[in-house]
Design an enzyme around this catalytic site. Structure first.
Site, PDB file in Angstrom:
ATOM      1  N   ASP A  56       0.831  -1.202   0.000  1.00 34.74           N
ATOM      2  CA  ASP A  56       0.000   0.000   0.000  1.00 34.74           C
ATOM      3  C   ASP A  56       0.867   1.255   0.000  1.00 34.74           C
ATOM      4  O   ASP A  56       0.592   2.222  -0.721  1.00 34.74           O
ATOM      5  CB  ASP A  56      -0.916  -0.013   1.227  1.00 34.74           C
ATOM      6  CG  ASP A  56      -1.716   1.266   1.365  1.00 34.74           C
ATOM      7  OD1 ASP A  56      -2.610   1.504   0.543  1.00 34.74           O
ATOM      8  OD2 ASP A  56      -1.437   2.045   2.300  1.00 34.74           O
ATOM      9  N   GLU A 128      -2.125  -5.390  -3.637  1.00 34.09           N
ATOM     10  CA  GLU A 128      -1.160  -4.631  -2.836  1.00 34.09           C
ATOM     11  C   GLU A 128      -0.083  -5.555  -2.265  1.00 34.09           C
ATOM     12  O   GLU A 128       1.094  -5.179  -2.194  1.00 34.09           O
ATOM     13  CB  GLU A 128      -1.872  -3.897  -1.707  1.00 34.09           C
ATOM     14  CG  GLU A 128      -2.764  -2.764  -2.191  1.00 34.09           C
ATOM     15  CD  GLU A 128      -3.470  -2.045  -1.071  1.00 34.09           C
ATOM     16  OE1 GLU A 128      -3.764  -0.849  -1.223  1.00 34.09           O
ATOM     17  OE2 GLU A 128      -3.745  -2.687  -0.018  1.00 34.09           O
TER      18      GLU A 128
END
Length: 236
Positions: A56, A128
């Site tokens: 992320d 992610e």
């Protein structure tokens, strides 16, 4: 990791034109917590939440840098809105589906029964995690290059219908362009346990169904249904 899993992950990496020195990182990236917690014998396998956290951050930095360099006329607020669009669950889940991540995810029996491999939240997290694993294995430069291919190069396609994710408002404006109509969202189904529900909503215009969508909340499912309806309505 058995030979079948190793072969599948190697083929996955080859499809992305990347090489992993430590393939176990990619295995972890595609292991969901529900799978890990169902292992009762031996050592519990590591799952992807920590790699998701790392990915992320990498994703945010790569996207922020790209937008700063290529959209020089945008102010801070516009850049923030654009970045939020590119790294939101819906966008990342779409990319994960294109990469066929669902077929590689290790899920617990409960999640598998609930079609977890199609769950947007799980898919976005897995995307992610894959970025986090690749960054950890090969460094920022190669992770940025991979994101340039997977995400940044597709900005024209992703933004074809704008970067505003408020599909309900946009659909209402389109549907009522020629006069008032009755727009209603109805709950079609709620799947999964109370703490981990997936909702399915349908949107109707004057009692005619125009779209179906799903999401982790009713509001998210309504937005998903409105997006489908907006495309259908625009094509009339």
């Amino acid at each position: 990791m058995d030979k079948f899993r190793e072969k599948a992950l190697t083929q996955f990496c080859a499809g992305l034109h990347i090489v992993m020195d430590d393939l176990s990182l990619m295995d972890t990236a595609l292991t969901h917590s529900s799978y890990a917690y169902e292992v009762t014998k031996g050592t519990r396998p590591e799952f992807n939440q920590r790699l998701e956290f790392l990915g992320d951050s990498v994703l945010s930095l790569v996207v922020s840098t790209y937008l700063y360099q290529h959209y020089t006329a945008m102010d801070e607020g516009q850049l923030s809105k654009f970045r939020a669009f590119l790294v939101c669950e819906e966008t990342l889940a779409e990319l994960a589906q294109e990469m066929h991540l669902g077929s590689l995810l290790l899920l617990g029996k409960g999640e598998h029964h609930l079609d977890g491999e199609k769950n947007p939240s799980i898919l976005a997290d897995a995307f992610e995690s894959v970025i986090g694993a690749y960054y950890l294995d090969q460094g920022y430069g190669k992770a940025a290059a991979l994101l340039a291919e997977l995400l940044l190069a597709k900005i024209p396609i992703l933004t074809a219908d704008g970067i505003d994710r408020d599909y309900k408002t946009r659909f209402q404006e389109a549907a009522q362009k020629d006069g008032p109509v009755d727009i209603e969202y109805r709950l079609a189904e709620a799947q999964g346990p109370s703490h981990d529900r997936t909702f399915v909503m349908k949107v109707f215009v004057n009692n005619v169904e125009f779209g179906t969508g799903s999401g982790r909340t009713k509001k998210a499912a309504e937005q998903s249904a409105a997006r489908v309806a907006l495309k259908k309505f625009s094509g009339r």
